[in-house]
Write an enzyme that holds these catalytic residues in place. Structure first.
Site, mmCIF file in Angstrom:
data_model
loop_
_atom_site.group_PDB
_atom_site.id
_atom_site.type_symbol
_atom_site.label_atom_id
_atom_site.label_comp_id
_atom_site.label_asym_id
_atom_site.label_seq_id
_atom_site.Cartn_x
_atom_site.Cartn_y
_atom_site.Cartn_z
ATOM 1 N N HIS A 119 1.111 12.873 -35.071
ATOM 2 C CA HIS A 119 -0.142 12.398 -35.665
ATOM 3 C C HIS A 119 -0.144 12.669 -37.164
ATOM 4 C CE1 HIS A 119 -2.212 16.324 -36.313
ATOM 5 N NE2 HIS A 119 -1.434 16.714 -35.314
ATOM 6 N N ASP A 121 -3.297 12.485 -38.922
ATOM 7 C CA ASP A 121 -4.632 12.895 -39.363
ATOM 8 C C ASP A 121 -4.628 14.403 -39.546
ATOM 9 O OD1 ASP A 121 -4.355 13.047 -36.493
ATOM 10 O OD2 ASP A 121 -6.483 13.569 -36.384
ATOM 11 N N ASP A 152 0.893 20.590 -39.811
ATOM 12 C CA ASP A 152 0.157 19.964 -38.696
ATOM 13 C C ASP A 152 -0.354 18.605 -39.146
ATOM 14 O OD1 ASP A 152 -1.383 19.450 -36.471
ATOM 15 O OD2 ASP A 152 -2.828 21.044 -36.794
ATOM 16 N N GLU A 186 -5.733 12.699 -33.554
ATOM 17 C CA GLU A 186 -5.377 13.843 -32.703
ATOM 18 C C GLU A 186 -6.328 15.007 -32.888
ATOM 19 O OE1 GLU A 186 -3.428 17.612 -31.473
ATOM 20 O OE2 GLU A 186 -4.136 17.055 -33.456
ATOM 21 N N GLU A 187 -6.701 15.249 -34.136
ATOM 22 C CA GLU A 187 -7.506 16.441 -34.423
ATOM 23 C C GLU A 187 -8.922 16.337 -33.859
ATOM 24 O OE1 GLU A 187 -6.170 19.033 -35.313
ATOM 25 O OE2 GLU A 187 -4.522 18.669 -36.689
ATOM 26 N N ASP A 215 4.452 19.067 -32.524
ATOM 27 C CA ASP A 215 3.141 19.319 -33.131
ATOM 28 C C ASP A 215 2.688 20.737 -32.797
ATOM 29 O OD1 ASP A 215 0.662 19.056 -34.256
ATOM 30 O OD2 ASP A 215 -0.195 17.886 -32.624
ATOM 31 N N HIS A 464 -4.970 24.516 -39.673
ATOM 32 C CA HIS A 464 -6.439 24.383 -39.714
ATOM 33 C C HIS A 464 -7.078 25.390 -40.673
ATOM 34 C CE1 HIS A 464 -6.731 22.339 -35.471
ATOM 35 N NE2 HIS A 464 -5.705 21.920 -36.175
#
Ligand SMILES: CC(C)C[C@H](N)C(=O)NCC(=O)O
Length: 495
Positions: A119, A121, A152, A186-187, A215, A464
């Site tokens: 991903h 995003d 990520d 995805e997030e 991931d 994150h």
């Protein structure tokens, strides 16, 4: 004659093996020589604020998907852009979801077909959150590449692209057919992707043998193969009271405050020692077996390094096995934030009229998010009821992602071990992951393909968080790992 045939076959095999190792060196030389371009590509990707949780950033996310599409087209892949429908926002408005980009390289029926899922995003990031550098300007400090989405999942997706590109640039045949499926939600729970995967089961996935996901990260400095992820049940709990915000001096004392109600019910989710207090939620959790305990004992994990890396005084558990088990294979509750609450600088004396708590419960085998949804909703309404508050409570599960677990005895994991050994010279660690990759379980259930997670992120990448990074070493050696992995998968016996 028979003897000559066997001797010739052996000679051919030996020269093929020699040929491969030379070719592998060519590929790794190629990667070494192109590493500045790879870092620049990551810089370009990180500069796009492809935050899927913020709808005001949706144009940037669409732009990001366009950049992925263009790159795969440039590489002469057979590219498709797939619609995954729309997203209904909280105010009822409807916006298109970012399209999913797929690409295929090679369609030789005699080869395995590997589908790489990733991903592009990212989670939100602002310099004011405490970043030392601009989160959208990839900055290299002491061999680490800092930027939102660096680990990520932008660098791993690029590393897979560069792995395929290296084979092509050197005019080497890909050892397997490679397909890409790259998404942009995805997030926030991979919105729309479940439906797409089901619809493509007999189309895009029909010739796919294996699915590879990169991931996630290692657990220590040692490379790892990941065989499990937790799922996630994400909730909004909203308490609504007065028709507008009030003054705590003028009106305080006259009203039952929504925030007070909300904090009280949130406090009934989890105890200070980590015990989940919602009735029934842990009933379905699979027993922790002696075999698992033994596997966890073997994991190379230093609690003190971990404690220092995340910067806490004390961890919830004082031994490695319990800590790993609670990171990987037991559920937990996390409270993420309260929308509508005052959170700025200063001393605003407001009574917020409507507040929405966001919390999630990581899911493990054999929990079912739909069951957890009912348990949480019933529980919160029951405790709210006891408060006899005139305010209104609404509870909604907005993400319901199931956990995923793989068979570590599968040939994909043996191939992973060989690839790690070839590139890093060590045996990989077999680990689970506490985070969630929502689509992993859907891939398993719907496509019935075998899946492996092959991480290249470091244990301290800060996903994150502030100052997310990937090291240049992991990014570049990770590219070589993917090159080696494609080769190793080609050695798996075809059914
Ligand atoms: C470490 C995770 C599996 C990485 C993944 N991209 C992620 O952040 N998923 C969402 C989550 O909240 O776990």
């Amino acid at each position: 004659m028979m003897e000559c045939v066997s001797v010739c076959v052996v000679v051919l095999m030996m020269s093929a093996a020699r040929g491969h190792s030379l070719r592998f060196n060519d590929l790794t030389d190629y990667v070494n020589k192109h590493q500045e371009e790879y870092v620049q590509a990551l810089r370009d990707w990180v500069s796009i604020e492809s935050d899927s949780s913020d709808v005001t950033k949706r144009a940037e996310l669409q732009r990001m998907m366009g950049v992925v599409e263009e790159k795969l087209r440039e590489m002469k892949g057979n590219v498709d852009v797939m619609d995954v429908g729309t997203q209904t926002l909280e105010d009822g408005s409807i916006i298109p979801l970012p399209k999913v980009v797929t690409a295929a390289f090679g369609e030789d029926e005699n080869k395995h077909t590997v589908c790489v899922y990733g991903h592009v995003d990212v989670q939100p990031a602002r310099r004011e959150d405490g970043w030392a550098t601009d989160p959208y300007n990839l900055t290299e400090i002491n061999g680490n590449l800092y930027g939102r989405g660096a680990s990520d999942n932008k660098a791993p997706v690029l590393a897979w692209i560069h792995a395929v590109e290296a084979y092509k640039a050197l005019d080497m045949e890909l050892p397997v057919n490679v397909k890409f499926l790259i998404e942009g939600m995805e997030e926030t729970g991979s919105n729309g992707l479940d439906v797409l995967v089901a619809a493509q089961r007999d189309a895009f996935f029909s010739d796919v043998d294996y699915i590879v996901i990169s991931d996630c990260g290692w657990q220590s400095a040692r490379p790892a193969l990941t065989y499990g992820t937790r799922g996630n049940a994400y909730f909004y709990a909203q308490v609504e009271g007065p028709k507008q915000d009030l003054h705590s001096g003028v009106d305080g004392g006259a009203v039952i405050e929504p925030m007070t109600d909300l904090i009280a019910i949130l406090d009934t989710l989890i105890s200070a020692s980590g015990e989940i207090l919602i009735p029934g939620v842990t009933d379905a959790v699979a027993n922790f077996t002696e075999e698992e305990r033994k596997i966890y004992e073997e994991v190379d994990f230093d609690m003190e390094t971990y404690r220092r890396t995340i910067g806490v005084e004390r961890l919830m558990y004082d031994n490695k096995v319990d800590l790993l088990a609670h990171l990987w294979r037991f559920p937990t509750v996390s409270i993420h934030g309260i929308e509508g609450a005052f959170s700025g600088h200063g001393t605003k004396t407001v009574i917020p009229a409507k507040v929405t708590a966001k919390f999630s419960i990581r899911q493990v085998p054999n929990m079912e998010p739909a069951v957890v949804e009912k348990q949480v909703t019933d529980h919160l309404h029951a405790v709210f009821e006891q408060r006899k508050s005139p305010n209104k409570l609404k509870v909604k599960m907005v993400i319901g992602a199931k956990p995923w677990l793989a068979d570590i005895k599968h040939a994909l994991y043996e191939a992973g071990k060989r690839a790690v050994k070839r590139v890093f010279g060590v045996e990989p660690e077999l680990i689970r992951e506490g985070g969630t990759i929502p689509i992993a379980r859907t891939f398993q259930d719907v496509t019935e393909k075998d899946i492996i997670m092959l991480p290249i992120g470091g244990f301290d990448d800060g996903l994150h968080s502030q100052n997310e990074k990937i090291s240049r070493y992991n990014y570049i050696e990770g590219t070589k790992l993917f090159i080696a992995y494609l080769h190793e998968v080609s050695h798996i016996k075809k059914d």
